[in-house]
Write a protein that holds these residues in place. Structure first.
Motif, PDB file in Angstrom:
ATOM      1  N   LYS A 159      -0.350   6.292  -0.573  1.00 13.28           N
ATOM      2  CA  LYS A 159       0.804   7.146  -0.827  1.00 13.28           C
ATOM      3  C   LYS A 159       0.536   8.112  -1.976  1.00 13.28           C
ATOM      4  N   ARG A 184      -0.999 -10.111   1.554  1.00 12.09           N
ATOM      5  CA  ARG A 184       0.171  -9.258   1.378  1.00 12.09           C
ATOM      6  C   ARG A 184       0.040  -8.383   0.140  1.00 12.09           C
ATOM      7  N   GLU A 185      -0.426  -8.974  -0.961  1.00 10.56           N
ATOM      8  CA  GLU A 185      -0.591  -8.217  -2.194  1.00 10.56           C
ATOM      9  C   GLU A 185      -1.640  -7.125  -2.033  1.00 10.56           C
ATOM     10  N   ARG A 186      -2.747  -7.474  -1.359  1.00  9.84           N
ATOM     11  CA  ARG A 186      -3.799  -6.467  -1.143  1.00  9.84           C
ATOM     12  C   ARG A 186      -3.274  -5.304  -0.305  1.00  9.84           C
ATOM     13  N   LYS A 187      -2.519  -5.627   0.773  1.00  9.79           N
ATOM     14  CA  LYS A 187      -1.966  -4.584   1.632  1.00  9.79           C
ATOM     15  C   LYS A 187      -0.976  -3.701   0.865  1.00  9.79           C
ATOM     16  N   ARG A 188      -0.169  -4.294   0.001  1.00 12.22           N
ATOM     17  CA  ARG A 188       0.800  -3.528  -0.780  1.00 12.22           C
ATOM     18  C   ARG A 188       0.103  -2.543  -1.706  1.00 12.22           C
ATOM     19  N   LEU A 189      -0.940  -3.006  -2.399  1.00 12.63           N
ATOM     20  CA  LEU A 189      -1.669  -2.125  -3.310  1.00 12.63           C
ATOM     21  C   LEU A 189      -2.381  -1.005  -2.556  1.00 12.63           C
ATOM     22  N   GLU A 190      -2.949  -1.345  -1.393  1.00 18.56           N
ATOM     23  CA  GLU A 190      -3.617  -0.322  -0.587  1.00 18.56           C
ATOM     24  C   GLU A 190      -2.615   0.735  -0.121  1.00 18.56           C
ATOM     25  N   GLY A 191      -1.387   0.313   0.249  1.00 20.41           N
ATOM     26  CA  GLY A 191      -0.355   1.258   0.676  1.00 20.41           C
ATOM     27  C   GLY A 191       0.061   2.194  -0.450  1.00 20.41           C
ATOM     28  N   LEU A 192       0.224   1.641  -1.662  1.00 19.82           N
ATOM     29  CA  LEU A 192       0.584   2.473  -2.801  1.00 19.82           C
ATOM     30  C   LEU A 192      -0.509   3.493  -3.113  1.00 19.82           C
ATOM     31  N   GLU A 213      -0.565 -14.893   0.977  1.00 12.23           N
ATOM     32  CA  GLU A 213      -0.016 -14.234  -0.209  1.00 12.23           C
ATOM     33  C   GLU A 213      -0.980 -13.194  -0.766  1.00 12.23           C
TER      34      GLU A 213
END
Length: 318
Positions: A286, A275-283, A272
């Motif tokens: 972008k 996943r959160e770390r990857k989501r923030l890195e993607g944002l 979990e």
């Protein structure tokens, strides 16, 4: 494969909290005033810290305990039981011996500390209430009661608020080396009024040896040499040390078992969190790309001439 989170423990019922309050009230009296049904009559000093650790946790309370002990025990007298299922059985009495602590036996010696730490200067025979063996004395007859030397490791009985609490306590006991840990009162129904009792124990550390007999003359004599008695005592000293190690491991395992979030190793994250770390890195990437595009577009508009300006500019007159 991600580690599955542990089920949330239910809030202890009012019935459990009432039972725990009564038990803790009895334990709260000063040591010199507290008494129980054990041969010692009080909580063992060597286990008091562990009991305090257990009893401060929500959903747990100890009901009985022994830190581990060495003892010499005279078994109870033989008893005669009559079976009345048939005329033939009525004529055949069945003998039963009450060895191991029941049926009128007698404690000759009990200590919750290693014998080597006791302030005693005499022989082991004297310490255990025995005379040295004399050939031909007290050997006749079948009524002689045996004298047992025993080492018994720590045992705890813990009242728990739910099946979930019980499972965590059992897991901690198994991890610490108490292989026979388990529920001694665990029904299939899981209502608020049923509170499983867990026993933390390890028969693998138990040790027993016959060392004496009470003869027909009523005298208790050793049936082994002084050297043998020293050997069994030395063995109990080793078992005391191992018992102390397992108690310490159980205390630590118990802390880990009741932490809501298990301690993560340095540099490790669960699924979990990843996943959160990857989501923030993607944002973040972008947003950086969008800013870069906007900056590039603004730079082109400032430096390049327009096409209309080039076409409409009149030719130079010679």
């Amino acid at each position: 494969m991600s580690k599955q989170p542990r089920p949330h423990l239910p809030t202890p019922s009012q019935t459990f909290n009432h039972r725990k309050f009564k038990i803790l009230s009895a334990l709260a009296v000063p040591d010199e005033e507290y008494t129980d049904l054990s041969p010692k009559g009080s909580v063992d000093v060597g286990i008091r810290d562990l009991i305090d650790e257990l009893n401060t946790r929500e959903g747990l309370v100890t009901t009985s305990s022994c830190a581990g002990r060495v003892s010499v025990y005279l078994e109870g007298p033989s008893k005669t039981a009559t079976i009345t299922t048939s005329e033939e059985d009525e004529r055949n009495n069945v003998r039963s011996s009450a060895a191991g602590g029941k049926g009128g036996g007698e404690w000759l010696f009990v200590s919750h500390d290693p014998i080597s730490t006791l302030p005693f200067q005499g022989s082991l025979e004297e310490l255990f209430g025995l005379r040295q063996w004399e050939d031909g004395k007290g050997e006749d007859g079948e009524e002689g009661r045996m004298v047992h030397f025993k080492f018994e490791p720590m045992i705890l009985h813990i009242l728990t608020a739910s099946h979930g609490h019980a499972q965590r306590v059992i897991q901690a006991g198994m991890e610490a080396g108490f292989r026979e840990a388990g529920a001694v009162s665990l029904l299939s129904r899981q209502d608020d009024d049923h509170h499983p009792i867990v026993a933390i124990r390890s028969m693998g550390l138990s040790f027993e040896s016959l060392i004496g007999v009470e003869g027909s003359d009523g005298v208790r004599r050793a049936v082994v040499s002084s050297g043998y008695l020293k050997r069994v005592v030395a063995n109990s000293e080793k078992l005391f040390k191992e018992n102390e190690k397992r108690i310490a491991r159980f205390k630590e395992a118990l802390k880990s078992a009741f932490e809501e979030k298990p301690k993560a190793k340095e540099g490790w994250e669960d699924a979990e969190a990843r996943r959160e770390r990857k989501r923030l890195e993607g944002l973040k990437r972008k947003e950086e790309m969008q800013r870069q595009k906007e900056a590039e577009a603004a730079g082109i508009a400032d430096t390049e001439p327009s096409t209309a300006q080039v076409i409409l500019e009149p030719p130079e007159v010679l």
